[in-house]
Write a protein that holds these residues in place. Structure first.
Motif, PDB file in Angstrom:
ATOM      1  N   ALA A  79      50.609  30.104  40.059  1.00  0.00           N
ATOM      2  CA  ALA A  79      50.141  31.487  39.932  1.00  0.00           C
ATOM      3  C   ALA A  79      50.393  32.019  38.526  1.00  0.00           C
ATOM      4  O   ALA A  79      49.554  32.734  37.945  1.00  0.00           O
ATOM      5  N   PHE A  80      51.524  31.668  37.965  1.00  0.00           N
ATOM      6  CA  PHE A  80      51.877  32.058  36.603  1.00  0.00           C
ATOM      7  C   PHE A  80      50.864  31.491  35.606  1.00  0.00           C
ATOM      8  O   PHE A  80      50.373  32.204  34.715  1.00  0.00           O
ATOM      9  N   ASN A  81      50.524  30.217  35.760  1.00  0.00           N
ATOM     10  CA  ASN A  81      49.564  29.573  34.860  1.00  0.00           C
ATOM     11  C   ASN A  81      48.161  30.155  35.014  1.00  0.00           C
ATOM     12  O   ASN A  81      47.428  30.300  34.030  1.00  0.00           O
ATOM     13  N   ALA A  83      47.483  33.250  35.828  1.00  0.00           N
ATOM     14  CA  ALA A  83      47.520  34.556  35.158  1.00  0.00           C
ATOM     15  C   ALA A  83      47.384  34.389  33.645  1.00  0.00           C
ATOM     16  O   ALA A  83      46.666  35.156  32.987  1.00  0.00           O
ATOM     17  N   PHE A  84      48.038  33.387  33.067  1.00  0.00           N
ATOM     18  CA  PHE A  84      47.896  33.135  31.633  1.00  0.00           C
ATOM     19  C   PHE A  84      46.476  32.712  31.288  1.00  0.00           C
ATOM     20  O   PHE A  84      45.935  33.114  30.255  1.00  0.00           O
ATOM     21  N   GLU A  86      43.700  33.572  32.847  1.00  0.00           N
ATOM     22  CA  GLU A  86      42.843  34.767  32.905  1.00  0.00           C
ATOM     23  C   GLU A  86      43.042  35.647  31.680  1.00  0.00           C
ATOM     24  O   GLU A  86      42.074  36.185  31.126  1.00  0.00           O
ATOM     25  N   LEU A  87      44.281  35.825  31.256  1.00  0.00           N
ATOM     26  CA  LEU A  87      44.558  36.604  30.051  1.00  0.00           C
ATOM     27  C   LEU A  87      43.934  35.938  28.835  1.00  0.00           C
ATOM     28  O   LEU A  87      43.350  36.597  27.975  1.00  0.00           O
ATOM     29  N   LYS A 102      51.622  29.509  25.686  1.00  0.00           N
ATOM     30  CA  LYS A 102      51.871  30.773  26.393  1.00  0.00           C
ATOM     31  C   LYS A 102      52.387  31.842  25.432  1.00  0.00           C
ATOM     32  O   LYS A 102      51.973  33.001  25.511  1.00  0.00           O
TER      33      LYS A 102
END
Length: 122
Positions: A79-81, A83-84, A86-87, A102
């Motif tokens: 989930a963290f990856n 989100a990165f 998408e950003l 990151k």
């Protein structure tokens, strides 16, 4: 057996020639249900109750728990990856498909937000 201040060494059974009677005296003393000195509790042969921390350690030591924890951690990192990623899609770079770390994504996002704030202020 403990010596009291007024008890002499000769009162003890250590000088006896019969070692078996000494051992029997020791067994009776260990297995008696008389309260312990200063504690007021009865002696028990059962193992002491586990503390909350010890119970937690033992539960975490099981293969089932480790497997479940690894699965949760894998989902969290995924989930963290995402989100990165998408950003990263929202940030302008040349070339657009350039791979960024990151920390580079975060720094570029900070700069881009500050640039957008400057554009809105003008």
């Amino acid at each position: 057996m403990m010596l009291s201040p007024d008890q002499a060494d000769s009162d003890l059974g250590w000088g006896q020639s019969d070692a078996e009677s000494v051992l029997n005296d020791m067994k009776v003393g260990c297995l008696s249900d008389e309260p312990m000195e200063g504690e007021g509790k009865t002696r028990s042969l059962a193992p002491p109750a586990l503390s909350r921390e010890e119970k937690r350690r033992r539960r975490r030591a099981t293969a089932k728990y480790r497997s479940a924890h690894a699965t949760r951690e894998r989902i969290r990192v995924e989930a963290f990856n995402v989100a990165f990623a998408e950003l990263r899609k929202l940030l302008p770079t040349l070339p657009p498909d350039k791979k960024l770390s990151k920390i580079e994504i975060l720094r570029l996002a900070i700069c881009y937000i500050s640039y957008l704030n400057h554009v809105l202020d003008v």
